[in-house]
Structures are given as structure tokens and as C-alpha cells.
Design an enzyme around this catalytic site. Structure first.
Site, PDB file in Angstrom:
ATOM      1  N   VAL A 178       0.834  -1.200   0.000  1.00  0.00           N
ATOM      2  CA  VAL A 178       0.000   0.000   0.000  1.00  0.00           C
ATOM      3  C   VAL A 178       0.871   1.253   0.000  1.00  0.00           C
ATOM      4  O   VAL A 178       0.563   2.241  -0.679  1.00  0.00           O
ATOM      5  CB  VAL A 178      -0.954  -0.018   1.207  1.00  0.00           C
ATOM      6  CG1 VAL A 178      -1.680   1.314   1.348  1.00  0.00           C
ATOM      7  CG2 VAL A 178      -1.965  -1.148   1.056  1.00  0.00           C
ATOM      8  N   THR A 179       1.967   1.229   0.750  1.00  0.00           N
ATOM      9  CA  THR A 179       2.899   2.365   0.770  1.00  0.00           C
ATOM     10  C   THR A 179       3.437   2.656  -0.624  1.00  0.00           C
ATOM     11  O   THR A 179       3.438   3.810  -1.086  1.00  0.00           O
ATOM     12  CB  THR A 179       4.076   2.075   1.721  1.00  0.00           C
ATOM     13  OG1 THR A 179       3.588   1.904   3.051  1.00  0.00           O
ATOM     14  CG2 THR A 179       5.079   3.226   1.713  1.00  0.00           C
ATOM     15  N   THR A 223       7.197  -3.239  10.724  1.00  0.00           N
ATOM     16  CA  THR A 223       8.575  -3.722  10.717  1.00  0.00           C
ATOM     17  C   THR A 223       9.535  -2.542  10.588  1.00  0.00           C
ATOM     18  O   THR A 223       9.136  -1.442  10.191  1.00  0.00           O
ATOM     19  CB  THR A 223       8.815  -4.683   9.539  1.00  0.00           C
ATOM     20  OG1 THR A 223       8.640  -3.974   8.299  1.00  0.00           O
ATOM     21  CG2 THR A 223       7.830  -5.854   9.588  1.00  0.00           C
ATOM     22  N   ASP A 271       8.455   3.637   4.435  1.00  0.00           N
ATOM     23  CA  ASP A 271       7.435   4.681   4.539  1.00  0.00           C
ATOM     24  C   ASP A 271       8.069   6.070   4.540  1.00  0.00           C
ATOM     25  O   ASP A 271       7.610   6.978   3.834  1.00  0.00           O
ATOM     26  CB  ASP A 271       6.617   4.465   5.812  1.00  0.00           C
ATOM     27  CG  ASP A 271       5.455   5.435   5.915  1.00  0.00           C
ATOM     28  OD1 ASP A 271       4.580   5.416   5.032  1.00  0.00           O
ATOM     29  OD2 ASP A 271       5.419   6.221   6.879  1.00  0.00           O
ATOM     30  N   ASP A 292       7.730   8.917   1.602  1.00  0.00           N
ATOM     31  CA  ASP A 292       7.240  10.266   1.918  1.00  0.00           C
ATOM     32  C   ASP A 292       8.119  11.326   1.273  1.00  0.00           C
ATOM     33  O   ASP A 292       7.630  12.325   0.729  1.00  0.00           O
ATOM     34  CB  ASP A 292       7.208  10.480   3.435  1.00  0.00           C
ATOM     35  CG  ASP A 292       6.053   9.762   4.105  1.00  0.00           C
ATOM     36  OD1 ASP A 292       5.148   9.278   3.399  1.00  0.00           O
ATOM     37  OD2 ASP A 292       6.055   9.687   5.354  1.00  0.00           O
TER      38      ASP A 292
END
Length: 220
Positions: free
Chosen positions: A31-32, A80, A87, A91
């Protein structure tokens, strides 16, 4: 942020969806990556072509995946270390794409030197703000807080783009970017002050450590 825009508010929406995605076999990392890729595509195709309203809406929608992957990680019992690094990396990539798309339109669409300067300041400081915290924590120091963090940064820049695109005027985006530029510079200063005042920040490094830091700094 206010309660209306807080993670707790969005959790009421994302938690059920996160559970459904986990049951379907998706992982938080998947999903990230999807959310980041979609944000980058939206930012680099819509903003440079002057579609500020739809670009802002699309990036805002896919930015919600930043909350969804966290909800998925919590739902399965925790994330994790790799997921946390992924993540944070994604970003930075998404933020860079947003500012790159906007600076292109500012330069070649509106021909606004002022907006180009403000957007470049925002682009650079968005990376520096994150780096200061990461480097400080790696050194065992503190660099929390500051006037502007990523959620506020996204709200300001996307609101400026959406209003400028929706009403066909330049001033909302100009105002948003200069407000964000100043606030981001203040945040960099605040975080550097937090680092400098952390316990042990001014202790001398052993010669071996100091040499290693210098060597790393001088690498291309």
C-alpha cells in the site's frame, strides 16, 4: 493539527478499510508503494500541465494511503523496521514530486520568479527537516517538534493548489508557498536548536568517530 484533520479522525475511516485489505492479502508495504507511485504520477502529470485543482485533489487522496498503511500495520500487530524506513523514504519521494510539479508550472506556466523561489525553498527545507531529525536520532540526540511537520506541509501546499486551480487565481498558491517557506525555515532552525541543546550534543567526538564523519561528508 486540529482534531478535524487528526490521524484519530481518519482512523475511523481507515481502520475498517485496512482490515479489509489485509484479508484480501495486501501488505502495508504494498500500500505504501502504491500510494507513493500514484502520488508521484499525479503530481508530475497534473501540476506541470496547470491542472492544480485535480492535482491537489489526487495527491490528497493518495496521501491518505500514508495513514492506511499504518492502520494495516497496527491491525496485524505492528510494523517492521523495513516498513518504517520504506514509509519515510516514500514520503520524501512524494514530497519531492509535489514540489517539482509545482515549480515547473510556476516557471513555465505562470512565469512567476517569486513562486519558483518559494517552491524551491519548500522543496529543500522539506528534505532538510526530515534529515535533521533522522541524523540527530542516529547520533542519539533529540530533534523533535517544530512549527511545521509533514501533515501540515501537505495541507498548506495542497490547499493552495486546490484553491488556485478551483478559482483560477494565482494568489492562494503564492500565499501558501511563501507561508510554508517561512514556516519551514523556522522549523529547520527550531530542530537545529533542539539538537544543539540535547544532552551530549557538544561533547567532543573520539578522533576515530570524527574522522569517519569527515570522510563520509567528503564522499561524492
Amino acid at each position: 493539527m486540529s482534531g478535524l484533520l487528526s490521524r484519530e479522525t481518519f482512523a475511523k475511516i481507515t481502520n475498517p478499510l485496512a482490515s479489509a485489505l489485509l484479508r484480501a492479502g495486501f501488505t502495508p508495504d504494498t500500500v505504501t508503494i502504491f500510494g507513493t507511485a500514484a502520488s508521484v504520477v499525479a503530481a508530475l502529470t497534473l501540476f506541470p500541465t496547470g491542472h492544480l485543482f485535480w492535482g491537489g485533489m489526487a495527491v490528497w487522496l493518495f496521501a491518505m494511503f500514508d495513514m492506511l498503511d499504518g492502520a494495516m500495520a497496527r491491525a496485524r500487530g505492528g510494523g517492521t523496521r523495513f516498513g518504517a524506513v520504506l514509509d519515510a523514504t516514500c514520503d520524501r519521494v512524494a514530497d519531492g514530486a509535489v514540489f517539482a510539479g509545482l515549480v515547473w508550472w510556476a516557471a513555465f506556466g505562470w512565469g512567476s520568479t517569486s513562486l519558483v523561489v518559494a517552491t524551491l525553498i519548500c522543496m529543500i527545507t522539506s528534505q532538510v527537516i526530515s534529515y535533521v531529525k533522522a541524523r540527530a536520532e542516529a547520533s542519539g540526540l533529540r530533534a523533535d517538534g517544530g512549527l511545521i511537520e509533514r501533515p501540515e506541509r501537505l495541507i498548506i501546499v495542497l490547499a493552495g493548489a486546490i484553491f488556485s486551480g478551483g478559482f483560477g487565481v494565482q494568489w492562494p498558491l503564492h500565499t501558501a508557498m511563501w507561508v510554508l517557506a517561512v514556516a519551514s525555515l523556522v522549523t529547520v532552525a527550531q530542530r537545529m536548536h533542539a539538537v544543539r541543546t540535547s544532552p551530549g550534543a557538544l561533547d567532543l567526538l573520539p578522533n576515530s568517530d570524527a574522522g569517519q564523519d569527515t570522510a563520509e561528508t567528503n564522499q561524492p
